[in-house]
Scaffold this motif. Structure first.
Motif: not given
Length: 353
Positions: A297-307, A332-344
């Motif tokens: 589940x955590x992997x799929x969430x990471x991919x989802x937020x990563x997108x 903001x809606x996707x949370x910290x992981x999305x922000x991390x992928x965004x910056x990277x």
């Protein structure tokens, strides 16, 4: 690589940069070399352009290879080959010398054949003027077939994989015909399928346009996981919500380009920017909810937020009206992981352009 699938944003990014991206680069170098040998000038130009401008599709899709565990390289090879077929055919239809739906249908038979071990290779170019590709498309199809042939549990996932392919190919046929025929055909198709009442015709079309569900199912199967229950979970978790979000983000960043080229863009059918933002938030929430039932589940969430992070980090976003505001709200809606992928991703664009 063992049985472990990355569960944190940092471990996923490190694995992607160290293993996945170099493997994708190697695969694409091979297919670029093959494309350079295509005798027909038009086919060669489209094959090379599709690899050059859409390599990030292969990079993003190949993250799913991690679900194949020890067989991750085979999964990456399959994903790159299948995505290269998809991007090449999209270019052939988008920048086409033909507007014939029968031509588009025959071209996309390559995608069905790629998922059907033992299926005879056809002349996919039979209905168009350009013919000589030096075996390029046939080799891509065979590469996919050879990998799938080695899957002990392929019969468990084959129906769902071919259903996702059917929807994808239907979309490609309808969206590339003559301009005045596109919308009536897509609406008629949507009404005939009638399986997603919560989606508009253009959102359903977007959901059909993603290859992520196929990559997820094939990778799990390569990793020795292909139970009927898992297949059903993956299918319903990815289609329609995750796949709709994926393609709508893709269309979102391409709005200006598509307007200039006269290409169909599903984001343009929202009644307002506000409505579009509201529906993007809906897909983010629905995807979050649906991936809870999946193993890893955590992997799929990471991919989802990563997108979300990945697409909104594209330099094209800053040129869109309201692009910065949209980015802020969705991150903001996707949370910290999305922000991390965004910056990277922004750093990656800056460093490697």
């Amino acid at each position: 690589m063992g049985r472990h699938v990355p569960e944190t944003a940092v471990t996923l990014m490190l694995t992607v940069y160290r293993k996945i991206f170099p493997a994708v680069k190697q695969e694409l170098a091979y297919w670029t070399e093959r494309a350079q040998q295509i005798p027909n000038k038009e086919l060669r130009a489209q094959a090379l352009a599709s690899i050059a401008s859409k390599r990030f599709h292969c990079q993003g899709g190949s993250v799913y290879a991690l679900l194949a565990h020890k067989r991750w390289r085979e999964a990456a090879r399959f994903i790159v080959s299948y995505q290269t077929i998809s991007d090449y055919l999209d270019n052939l239809c988008d920048r086409s010398t033909s507007m014939d739906p029968a031509d588009f249908r025959l071209l996309h038979k390559a995608m069905e054949d790629a998922l059907t071990p033992g299926k005879t290779i056809k002349n996919y170019y039979a209905l168009r003027d350009e013919q000589e590709d030096g075996g390029y498309l046939a080799d891509l199809v065979r590469t996919c077939q050879q990998i799938i042939q080695q899957l002990a549990g392929y019969s468990v996932i084959q129906h769902e994989v071919l259903e996702l392919e059917r929807l994808y190919s239907d979309l490609q046929v309808h969206k590339h015909v003559a301009l005045e025929e596109r919308i009536p055909r897509l609406i008629n198709w949507y009404e005939k399928e009638n399986s997603c009442d919560s989606l508009s015709w253009y959102e359903f079309s977007a959901a059909a346009g993603s290859t992520l569900g196929i990559f997820c199912l094939v990778s799990y199967s390569l990793g020795g996981q292909s139970a009927p229950e898992l297949t059903k979970w993956v299918y319903t978790s990815y289609f329609p919500n995750m796949q709709a979000l994926h393609i709508l983000l893709d269309y979102y960043i391409d709005q200006q380009e598509d307007e200039q080229e006269g290409d169909l863009n599903f984001c343009s059918y929202y009644s307002s920017r506000e409505k579009m933002k509201e529906r993007f938030i809906y897909f983010i929430k629905e995807t979050d909810k649906h991936v809870q039932s999946l193993p890893d589940r955590k992997f799929h969430q990471l991919v989802h937020h990563g997108l979300v992070g990945l697409y909104l980090a594209d330099p094209k976003v800053k040129n869109l009206d309201g692009g910065e505001k949209m980015t802020k709200v969705l991150l903001q809606e996707s949370g910290g992981k999305a922000a991390f992928f965004h910056w990277n991703t922004k750093m990656y664009h800056r460093l490697f352009g």
